[in-house]
Enzyme design. Structure first.
Site, mmCIF file in Angstrom:
data_model
loop_
_atom_site.group_PDB
_atom_site.id
_atom_site.type_symbol
_atom_site.label_atom_id
_atom_site.label_comp_id
_atom_site.label_asym_id
_atom_site.label_seq_id
_atom_site.Cartn_x
_atom_site.Cartn_y
_atom_site.Cartn_z
ATOM 1 N N ARG A 230 0.984 -0.968 0.029
ATOM 2 C CA ARG A 230 0.047 -0.077 0.470
ATOM 3 C C ARG A 230 1.000 1.148 -0.051
ATOM 4 O O ARG A 230 2.536 1.639 0.161
ATOM 5 C CB ARG A 230 -1.343 -0.369 0.996
ATOM 6 C CG ARG A 230 -2.189 -1.004 1.571
ATOM 7 C CD ARG A 230 -2.765 -0.824 2.277
ATOM 8 N NE ARG A 230 -3.551 -2.057 2.806
ATOM 9 C CZ ARG A 230 -3.750 -3.215 3.527
ATOM 10 N NH1 ARG A 230 -2.346 -3.290 3.867
ATOM 11 N NH2 ARG A 230 -4.760 -3.588 3.974
ATOM 12 N N LYS B 259 -3.719 -1.991 7.436
ATOM 13 C CA LYS B 259 -4.287 -1.246 8.313
ATOM 14 C C LYS B 259 -4.487 -2.140 10.126
ATOM 15 O O LYS B 259 -3.878 -3.151 9.895
ATOM 16 C CB LYS B 259 -5.375 -1.827 7.860
ATOM 17 C CG LYS B 259 -5.055 -0.870 6.377
ATOM 18 C CD LYS B 259 -6.616 -1.321 5.647
ATOM 19 C CE LYS B 259 -7.001 -0.531 4.522
ATOM 20 N NZ LYS B 259 -8.055 -0.574 3.364
ATOM 21 N N HIS C 56 -1.776 1.877 -6.478
ATOM 22 C CA HIS C 56 -2.330 1.176 -6.162
ATOM 23 C C HIS C 56 -2.988 0.161 -7.198
ATOM 24 O O HIS C 56 -3.386 -0.463 -6.979
ATOM 25 C CB HIS C 56 -4.192 1.398 -5.101
ATOM 26 C CG HIS C 56 -4.372 0.414 -4.328
ATOM 27 N ND1 HIS C 56 -4.312 0.640 -3.300
ATOM 28 C CD2 HIS C 56 -5.592 -0.488 -4.362
ATOM 29 C CE1 HIS C 56 -4.980 -0.404 -2.098
ATOM 30 N NE2 HIS C 56 -5.938 -1.039 -2.942
ATOM 31 N N ARG D 89 -0.485 -2.144 -7.270
ATOM 32 C CA ARG D 89 -0.651 -3.020 -6.409
ATOM 33 C C ARG D 89 -2.016 -4.423 -6.818
ATOM 34 O O ARG D 89 -1.503 -5.284 -6.229
ATOM 35 C CB ARG D 89 -1.440 -2.481 -5.005
ATOM 36 C CG ARG D 89 -2.486 -3.792 -3.717
ATOM 37 C CD ARG D 89 -2.388 -2.743 -2.710
ATOM 38 N NE ARG D 89 -3.165 -3.125 -1.147
ATOM 39 C CZ ARG D 89 -2.468 -3.850 -0.181
ATOM 40 N NH1 ARG D 89 -0.787 -4.430 -0.735
ATOM 41 N NH2 ARG D 89 -3.521 -4.224 -0.091
ATOM 42 N N HIS E 1 -4.681 -8.654 3.485
ATOM 43 C CA HIS E 1 -6.050 -9.107 3.257
ATOM 44 C C HIS E 1 -6.674 -9.442 5.232
ATOM 45 O O HIS E 1 -6.274 -10.972 4.894
ATOM 46 C CB HIS E 1 -7.123 -9.392 2.694
ATOM 47 C CG HIS E 1 -7.076 -8.026 1.790
ATOM 48 N ND1 HIS E 1 -7.376 -9.036 -0.147
ATOM 49 C CD2 HIS E 1 -6.397 -7.054 0.877
ATOM 50 C CE1 HIS E 1 -7.099 -7.748 -1.024
ATOM 51 N NE2 HIS E 1 -6.428 -6.085 -0.355
ATOM 52 N N TYR F 199 -9.757 -10.139 -7.258
ATOM 53 C CA TYR F 199 -9.166 -10.725 -8.364
ATOM 54 C C TYR F 199 -9.383 -12.040 -8.650
ATOM 55 O O TYR F 199 -8.928 -12.147 -10.207
ATOM 56 C CB TYR F 199 -7.365 -11.054 -7.823
ATOM 57 C CG TYR F 199 -6.816 -8.857 -7.048
ATOM 58 C CD1 TYR F 199 -6.860 -8.117 -7.799
ATOM 59 C CD2 TYR F 199 -7.022 -9.170 -5.846
ATOM 60 C CE1 TYR F 199 -6.015 -7.163 -6.503
ATOM 61 C CE2 TYR F 199 -7.179 -8.108 -4.863
ATOM 62 C CZ TYR F 199 -6.677 -7.368 -6.258
ATOM 63 O OH TYR F 199 -6.131 -5.655 -5.106
#
Length: 295
Positions: free
Chosen positions: A146, A170, A241, A244, A267, A276
C-alpha cells in the site's frame, strides 16, 4: 445509548488498535443509527431487533447510500452489537442475521505485464533520483505494498539478503512481504549509490527520502508514479494502488494460491482478495472468445 457507542469506540481504539480513520467511519455509522432510534423513541439497544436494523439500512439506501457503503455500515453494526452482547448490554444480537446488500461488482484496474515492464525499464537510473524512483516502482510491483506502507518503510525492517520487508498495514498490523530479485537489486542500488546523498543531519531511517532528507509524503509518491508513467508513454492513468492491483492479478494469473496472495496483501478477509478471481475470469473469457472456434 450514546455512552455505549463511546465505550465501543474506546475499545476498538485501545484494545483493537484500529486506525483513527476507521474509528471515524464507525462513529459515523453508529451516530446515524442512534439518530434514527431517537425518531423511533427507542431508549435501549436491547429494544432493537433485526427488523429494525433492516428498516434503518433500507432508509439509508433510499437516502442515496451506495451498496458498498451499506456493506461497510452493516459491518459496523455487526461488530458493535457483538460487542454489546459480549458486555451483556444486550441479550441477543439483532445484527447477526443481516445479509449484505448486493451491488455491482467493480473490478480493479490493472496494467498488463508488458506495460509494467515498460514503466519500470523507462526510468533512467543514471539521472538524479532515477535510482530512487526505479526502486519505488519496483517495490510497489514486486511486493504489492500500500502507499502508506511504502512511505513508512524503514531500513531496519528491510532484509535484502533474505528478500523480505516488514511493513505495518491497516489496523497497525505488521506482516512480512517477499521482495523480488529485481526489486532487491533496484533497492540495493538506490541505498548504496543515491540515498547517502539525500541524507541530512536529522534524517531518520526511512528507506525513501526526499531531496530535503525527510520521508516522502504520500502525495509526492503519487506524483512520482504519475510522472514516471507519463514519461514512459503510458496512456493509462497510473497510481500506486494500480501497481498493487497488478501485483495481485499477475500472481493469480501465473498460478499463485489465493490464500498466499491474501497474506501478501495483508487482507484480513479472503473475500477482499477474491475480487482478483473475477479479474482473472474476465481475462479467461476474453481469451476464450478470441481463440475458440465458436467463442
Amino acid at each position: 445509548m450514546t455512552s455505549q457507542i463511546d465505550h465501543f469506540l474506546l475499545y476498538i481504539a485501545t484494545e483493537r488498535g484500529l486506525s483513527t480513520a476507521y474509528q471515524l467511519s464507525v462513529r459515523q455509522s453508529l451516530d446515524a443509527l442512534a439518530a434514527w432510534t431517537e425518531t423511533k423513541k427507542v431508549t435501549s439497544w436491547d429494544d432493537i431487533g433485526t427488523a429494525d436494523l433492516s428498516t434503518f439500512l433500507a432508509q439509508q439506501k433510499d437516502g442515496g447510500m451506495s451498496a458498498s457503503s451499506l456493506r461497510i455500515t452493516m459491518v459496523h453494526l455487526k461488530i458493535f452489537f457483538r460487542f454489546l452482547v459480549a458486555r451483556k448490554v444486550t441479550v441477543a444480537d439483532p445484527a447477526e442475521p443481516l445479509l449484505p446488500p448486493r451491488g455491482d461488482l467493480h473490478l480493479p484496474e490493472t496494467l498488463n505485464e508488458q506495460h509494467v515492464a515498460t514503466l519500470l525499464e523507462s526510468v533512467d537510473v543514471g539521472k538524479p533520483l532515477g535510482k530512487r524512483d526505479r526502486a519505488i516502482l519496483e517495490l510497489f510491483y514486486a511486493s504489492g505494498l500500500r502507499l502508506s506502507e511504502l512511505c513508512g518503510a524503514r531500513l531496519e525492517n528491510l532484509d535484502l539478503d533474505e528478500h523480505f520487508i516488514r511493513v505495518t498495514g491497516k489496523g497497525n498490523k505488521t506482516r512480512l512481504v517477499p521482495v523480488g530479485g529485481r526489486a532487491c537489486e533496484a533497492v540495493a542500488d538506490y541505498l548504496k549509490n543515491e540515498r547517502p546523498g539525500l541524507v541530512k543531519k536529522k534524517t531518520s531511517s526511512w528507506i525513501f527520502l526526499s531531496v530535503r532528507g525527510g520521508a516522502l509524503s504520500p502525495e509526492r509518491v503519487r506524483e512520482i508514479v504519475k510522472q514516471r508513467a507519463k514519461a514512459a508513454g503510458l496512456n493509462q492513468t497510473v497510481y500506486p494502488h494500480l501497481l498493487r492491483h497488478s501485483f495481485a492479478t499477475h500472481l493469480l494469473q501465473n498460478g499463485a494460491d489465493l490464500r498466499v496472495i491474501q497474506d501478501m496483501l495483508g487482507h484480513a478477509d479472503i473475500a477482499t482478495t477474491q475480487i482478483y478471481t473475477h479479474v482473472d475470469q474476465k481475462g479467461l473469457k476474453s481469451v476464450h472468445q478470441k481463440f475458440h472456434p465458436r467463442g
